[in-house]
Design an enzyme around this catalytic site. Sequence first.
Site, PDB file in Angstrom:
ATOM      1  N   LYS A   1     -44.531  61.450  25.404  1.00 28.53           N
ATOM      2  CA  LYS A   1     -44.284  62.604  25.040  1.00 28.53           C
ATOM      3  C   LYS A   1     -42.749  62.977  25.364  1.00 28.53           C
ATOM      4  O   LYS A   1     -42.222  62.445  26.293  1.00 28.53           O
ATOM      5  CB  LYS A   1     -45.063  63.714  25.847  1.00 28.53           C
TER       6      LYS A   1
ATOM      7  N   ARG B   1     -34.561  46.076  41.201  1.00 28.93           N
ATOM      8  CA  ARG B   1     -33.464  45.597  41.644  1.00 28.93           C
ATOM      9  C   ARG B   1     -32.541  46.641  42.314  1.00 28.93           C
ATOM     10  O   ARG B   1     -32.880  47.872  42.372  1.00 28.93           O
ATOM     11  CB  ARG B   1     -32.668  45.202  40.427  1.00 28.93           C
TER      12      ARG B   1
HETATM   13  P1  ADP Z   1     -33.842  52.882  30.912  1.00 34.55           P
HETATM   14  O1  ADP Z   1     -34.697  51.705  31.105  1.00 34.55           O
HETATM   15  O2  ADP Z   1     -32.942  52.559  29.773  1.00 34.55           O
HETATM   16  O3  ADP Z   1     -32.995  53.331  32.147  1.00 34.55           O
HETATM   17  P2  ADP Z   1     -35.614  55.087  31.066  1.00 34.55           P
HETATM   18  O4  ADP Z   1     -37.088  55.169  30.634  1.00 34.55           O
HETATM   19  O5  ADP Z   1     -35.473  55.090  32.602  1.00 34.55           O
HETATM   20  O6  ADP Z   1     -35.012  54.068  30.378  1.00 34.55           O
HETATM   21  O7  ADP Z   1     -35.125  56.363  30.322  1.00 34.55           O
HETATM   22  C1  ADP Z   1     -33.659  56.689  30.423  1.00 34.55           C
HETATM   23  C2  ADP Z   1     -33.424  58.060  30.331  1.00 34.55           C
HETATM   24  O8  ADP Z   1     -33.965  58.617  29.150  1.00 34.55           O
HETATM   25  C3  ADP Z   1     -34.081  58.965  31.358  1.00 34.55           C
HETATM   26  O9  ADP Z   1     -33.446  59.206  32.466  1.00 34.55           O
HETATM   27  C4  ADP Z   1     -34.007  60.430  30.567  1.00 34.55           C
HETATM   28  O10 ADP Z   1     -33.015  61.047  30.401  1.00 34.55           O
HETATM   29  C5  ADP Z   1     -34.591  59.819  29.055  1.00 34.55           C
HETATM   30  N1  ADP Z   1     -36.176  59.793  28.890  1.00 34.55           N
HETATM   31  C6  ADP Z   1     -36.897  58.711  29.268  1.00 34.55           C
HETATM   32  N2  ADP Z   1     -38.117  58.881  28.859  1.00 34.55           N
HETATM   33  C7  ADP Z   1     -38.074  60.340  28.453  1.00 34.55           C
HETATM   34  C8  ADP Z   1     -39.043  61.230  28.039  1.00 34.55           C
HETATM   35  N3  ADP Z   1     -40.395  60.864  27.945  1.00 34.55           N
HETATM   36  N4  ADP Z   1     -38.819  62.619  27.784  1.00 34.55           N
HETATM   37  C9  ADP Z   1     -37.427  62.927  27.790  1.00 34.55           C
HETATM   38  N5  ADP Z   1     -36.479  62.073  28.051  1.00 34.55           N
HETATM   39  C10 ADP Z   1     -36.809  60.920  28.597  1.00 34.55           C
HETATM   40  P1  ADP Z   2     -29.167  51.963  36.703  1.00 34.83           P
HETATM   41  O1  ADP Z   2     -30.767  51.851  36.231  1.00 34.83           O
HETATM   42  O2  ADP Z   2     -28.926  51.155  38.011  1.00 34.83           O
HETATM   43  O3  ADP Z   2     -28.795  53.185  36.891  1.00 34.83           O
HETATM   44  P2  ADP Z   2     -28.118  51.035  34.515  1.00 34.83           P
HETATM   45  O4  ADP Z   2     -29.297  51.493  33.545  1.00 34.83           O
HETATM   46  O5  ADP Z   2     -26.883  51.504  33.989  1.00 34.83           O
HETATM   47  O6  ADP Z   2     -28.443  51.222  35.862  1.00 34.83           O
HETATM   48  O7  ADP Z   2     -28.054  49.558  34.131  1.00 34.83           O
HETATM   49  C1  ADP Z   2     -27.179  48.952  34.888  1.00 34.83           C
HETATM   50  C2  ADP Z   2     -26.767  47.544  34.188  1.00 34.83           C
HETATM   51  O8  ADP Z   2     -27.592  46.662  33.870  1.00 34.83           O
HETATM   52  C3  ADP Z   2     -26.112  47.952  32.786  1.00 34.83           C
HETATM   53  O9  ADP Z   2     -24.950  46.909  32.678  1.00 34.83           O
HETATM   54  C4  ADP Z   2     -27.252  47.740  31.733  1.00 34.83           C
HETATM   55  O10 ADP Z   2     -26.621  47.566  30.458  1.00 34.83           O
HETATM   56  C5  ADP Z   2     -27.764  46.706  32.221  1.00 34.83           C
HETATM   57  N1  ADP Z   2     -29.251  46.703  32.165  1.00 34.83           N
HETATM   58  C6  ADP Z   2     -30.257  47.505  32.590  1.00 34.83           C
HETATM   59  N2  ADP Z   2     -31.393  46.976  32.273  1.00 34.83           N
HETATM   60  C7  ADP Z   2     -31.280  46.167  31.510  1.00 34.83           C
HETATM   61  C8  ADP Z   2     -32.321  45.069  30.727  1.00 34.83           C
HETATM   62  N3  ADP Z   2     -33.662  45.538  30.727  1.00 34.83           N
HETATM   63  N4  ADP Z   2     -31.722  44.197  30.137  1.00 34.83           N
HETATM   64  C9  ADP Z   2     -30.609  43.747  30.114  1.00 34.83           C
HETATM   65  N5  ADP Z   2     -29.524  44.576  30.775  1.00 34.83           N
HETATM   66  C10 ADP Z   2     -29.994  45.577  31.378  1.00 34.83           C
END
Ligand code: ADP
Ligand code: ADP
Length: 452
Positions: free
Chosen positions: A201, A291
């Site tokens: 959602k 990590r």
């Molecule tokens: P990533 O692995 O790229 O960090 P996340 O699942 O942590 O992906 O989501 C990154 C960002 O996307 C969240 O911090 C939030 O801002 C948005 N997001 C992720 N899931 C949802 C959701 N179900 N509803 C609204 N925003 C979301």
């Molecule tokens: P954090 O979750 O620590 O806030 P980011 O989502 O900004 O970090 O990711 C940190 C770094 O790792 C970035 O350079 C991003 O592109 C890389 N990264 C994060 N998740 C992945 C993934 N699943 N595969 C490859 N690179 C990733």
Amino acid sequence: MFHKILIANRGEIAVRIIRACMQEGIETVAVYSTADKDALHVQLADEAVCIGGPSSIDSYLNMENIISAAVNCGVDAIHPGFGFLSENTKFANLCSECGIVFIGPSAEVISKMGNKSMAREIMISAGVPVVPGSDGAVESVYAGIIIAKEIGYPVLIKASAGGGGRGMRVAENENEFKSAFETAQLEAKNAFGDDTMYIEKFVLSPKHIEFQILADKYGNVVHLGERDCSIQRRNQKVIEEAPCGLISDALRQRMGEAAIKAAKFSNYENAGTIEFLLSGEDFYFIEMNTRIQVEHPVTEMITGIDIVKEQIKIAAGKKLSFNQEDVTFTGHSIECRINAENPRLNFRPSPGTVDLIHIPGGFGIRFDSALYQGYSIPPYYDSMAGKLIVHAENRRSAIMKMRSAIEEIIIEGIETNLSFNYAILHSREFVEGKFNTGFVEKNLSKLLETNL
Ligand code: ADP
Ligand code: ADP
Ligand code: MG
């Protein structure tokens, strides 16, 4: 304790880890691509080994070459940093097969918790609240349409292997579903080599609140409080802070307990982060990062705990030297990510030579970066070039300190997002703490007008 550690990463995080090793009297081995031969991490480490060409595939993702370097240099352990191989099960396994400690959780835990749809299922079994969504992966567009209807629009289509804000798309209604699913899937395949998708959602206007966890080999788990990472552009964090100004002690306790439950239930070991979306007083698990995270310094500033050193000690088999009651929070900390990019050209990366750099200093100001005067930022990797971090007695003073640090800093030769960060720090919503993950998108044109 370890005698020698190889750092399987580059940029500011490699420098951060090398510094922690130097302070602990541990020898360091840097690895680098041919494009990084002049990089700061190469110069700071005791030894450095070239592991391949500029492309990440040939170098920082080249497991064979990294393991060979580790074996040849006689290291005890490898620190993977973030990104690259940090959440790679095969790499964690390879390390242990070669008798090298991987500084992080076990390969088994990474494979479970690093996969976002699997982690969701595990959290449901643990009784941790998750965003309503699909049970596990969604096999096809058609299966997805049926599930989305049950969940109710808008939905967010997400990649199980996703990270760095990539591989996710919103579908507002059924008409948008097919193209959103296919676009997200293609992005996931290209970015992660894995196009497994799941659906959640789409939570409207949430805050992103995450908890830092430390867990040793003996089942002791503590949390180091929360970070508010709601200032994001395209689901990628830009400014992070700790603590979150809006959370009551009671809510902090509930969320902290859920985070500890999540870590204990998955047999977690080492440092990790449990990410939640917060909507009102309701919070939902979205993912675990197995990590070190980019924004770990804000937690270090308010707790006085060096998270990278803790990671090393835990991996070396040491027991956590403190318990939950010993963890206390002092003041407020804010971090700005400094990216080599041009916000006015749609945040286009801006690699190139740093002709001049002046770094602000003073009480409670920290600059974690791999930049130096004359350094040439190569075009092949992430655009994040450094992080400016401040610590002050309260949020208002921290904002003032960050503004003054940005006024003082000079980085010439490349474009950066410094004035964009500066504009955010002057926005009334930000100052009043009234912001959610939609803040940047909503205010984008206004934020782009500011000149430093
Ligand atoms: P990533 O692995 O790229 O960090 P996340 O699942 O942590 O992906 O989501 C990154 C960002 O996307 C969240 O911090 C939030 O801002 C948005 N997001 C992720 N899931 C949802 C959701 N179900 N509803 C609204 N925003 C979301
Ligand atoms: P954090 O979750 O620590 O806030 P980011 O989502 O900004 O970090 O990711 C940190 C770094 O790792 C970035 O350079 C991003 O592109 C890389 N990264 C994060 N998740 C992945 C993934 N699943 N595969 C490859 N690179 C990733
Ligand atoms: Mg995330």
